[in-house]
Design a protein around this motif. Sequence first.
Motif, short mmCIF file in Angstrom:
data_model
loop_
_atom_site.label_atom_id
_atom_site.label_comp_id
_atom_site.label_asym_id
_atom_site.label_seq_id
_atom_site.Cartn_x
_atom_site.Cartn_y
_atom_site.Cartn_z
N TRP A 1 -51.61 82.49 -10.87
CA TRP A 1 -51.93 81.76 -12.10
C TRP A 1 -53.22 80.99 -11.84
O TRP A 1 -53.20 79.89 -11.28
CB TRP A 1 -50.79 80.80 -12.45
N ILE A 2 -54.36 81.59 -12.23
CA ILE A 2 -55.66 80.98 -11.97
C ILE A 2 -55.78 79.63 -12.67
O ILE A 2 -56.11 78.62 -12.04
CB ILE A 2 -56.82 81.92 -12.40
N ALA A 3 -55.52 79.58 -13.97
CA ALA A 3 -55.65 78.33 -14.73
C ALA A 3 -54.67 77.27 -14.23
O ALA A 3 -54.99 76.09 -14.18
CB ALA A 3 -55.46 78.58 -16.22
N GLY A 4 -53.47 77.70 -13.84
CA GLY A 4 -52.46 76.77 -13.33
C GLY A 4 -52.64 76.43 -11.86
O GLY A 4 -51.93 75.59 -11.32
N ARG A 5 -53.55 77.15 -11.20
CA ARG A 5 -53.91 76.91 -9.80
C ARG A 5 -52.71 77.00 -8.85
O ARG A 5 -52.50 76.15 -7.99
CB ARG A 5 -54.63 75.57 -9.64
N HIS A 6 -51.91 78.07 -9.04
CA HIS A 6 -50.81 78.30 -8.11
C HIS A 6 -50.42 79.77 -8.12
O HIS A 6 -50.82 80.53 -9.00
CB HIS A 6 -49.61 77.41 -8.42
N VAL A 7 -49.65 80.14 -7.10
CA VAL A 7 -49.13 81.50 -6.96
C VAL A 7 -47.61 81.39 -6.85
O VAL A 7 -47.10 80.56 -6.11
CB VAL A 7 -49.69 82.21 -5.71
N SER A 8 -46.89 82.24 -7.59
CA SER A 8 -45.43 82.28 -7.52
C SER A 8 -45.03 83.55 -6.77
O SER A 8 -45.39 84.66 -7.17
CB SER A 8 -44.82 82.31 -8.93
N TYR A 9 -44.29 83.38 -5.66
CA TYR A 9 -43.80 84.49 -4.83
C TYR A 9 -42.31 84.66 -5.11
O TYR A 9 -41.56 83.68 -5.08
CB TYR A 9 -44.02 84.17 -3.35
N PHE A 10 -41.85 85.90 -5.33
CA PHE A 10 -40.48 86.16 -5.77
C PHE A 10 -39.67 86.93 -4.73
O PHE A 10 -40.17 87.85 -4.09
CB PHE A 10 -40.50 86.98 -7.06
N GLY A 11 -38.38 86.57 -4.63
CA GLY A 11 -37.44 87.29 -3.79
C GLY A 11 -36.46 88.09 -4.64
O GLY A 11 -36.39 87.92 -5.86
N HIS B 1 -49.29 76.04 -4.35
CA HIS B 1 -50.41 75.49 -5.11
C HIS B 1 -51.72 75.77 -4.37
O HIS B 1 -51.74 75.80 -3.13
CB HIS B 1 -50.22 73.99 -5.33
N PHE B 2 -52.77 75.99 -5.12
CA PHE B 2 -54.08 76.23 -4.52
C PHE B 2 -54.47 75.04 -3.66
O PHE B 2 -54.19 73.89 -4.02
CB PHE B 2 -55.16 76.42 -5.58
N PRO B 3 -55.13 75.28 -2.53
CA PRO B 3 -55.59 74.17 -1.70
C PRO B 3 -56.58 73.30 -2.49
O PRO B 3 -57.36 73.80 -3.29
CB PRO B 3 -56.30 74.85 -0.53
#
Length: 82
Positions: free
Chosen positions: A59-69, A78-80
């Motif tokens: 999520w570029i605008a949200g500045r995070h990545v969601s990893y799923f199991g 969250h982006f550094p």
Amino acid sequence: MSSHQVCAVPMEMPLVEIPNSFNKDGVVSAIRGAQSDVVRYPEFLKLTMAAGCIGYIVWIAGRHVSYFGRQGEVHIEHFPQG
């Protein structure tokens, strides 16, 4: 201003058996390796998959990545700041 465009890049995925359990520490370790430029993308995929990650969304605008199991687990990275 956002154009609301989506970019999908086809690629060949590594042949890694993804376990049923989600190992958040393994996913985070792979992320830290990639952030420090010790782990390159092909290895990052193998490591996250071996840790139980079945996919992720950036999520570029949200500045995070969601990893799923497999069982609905989600790790949000969250982006550094910088």
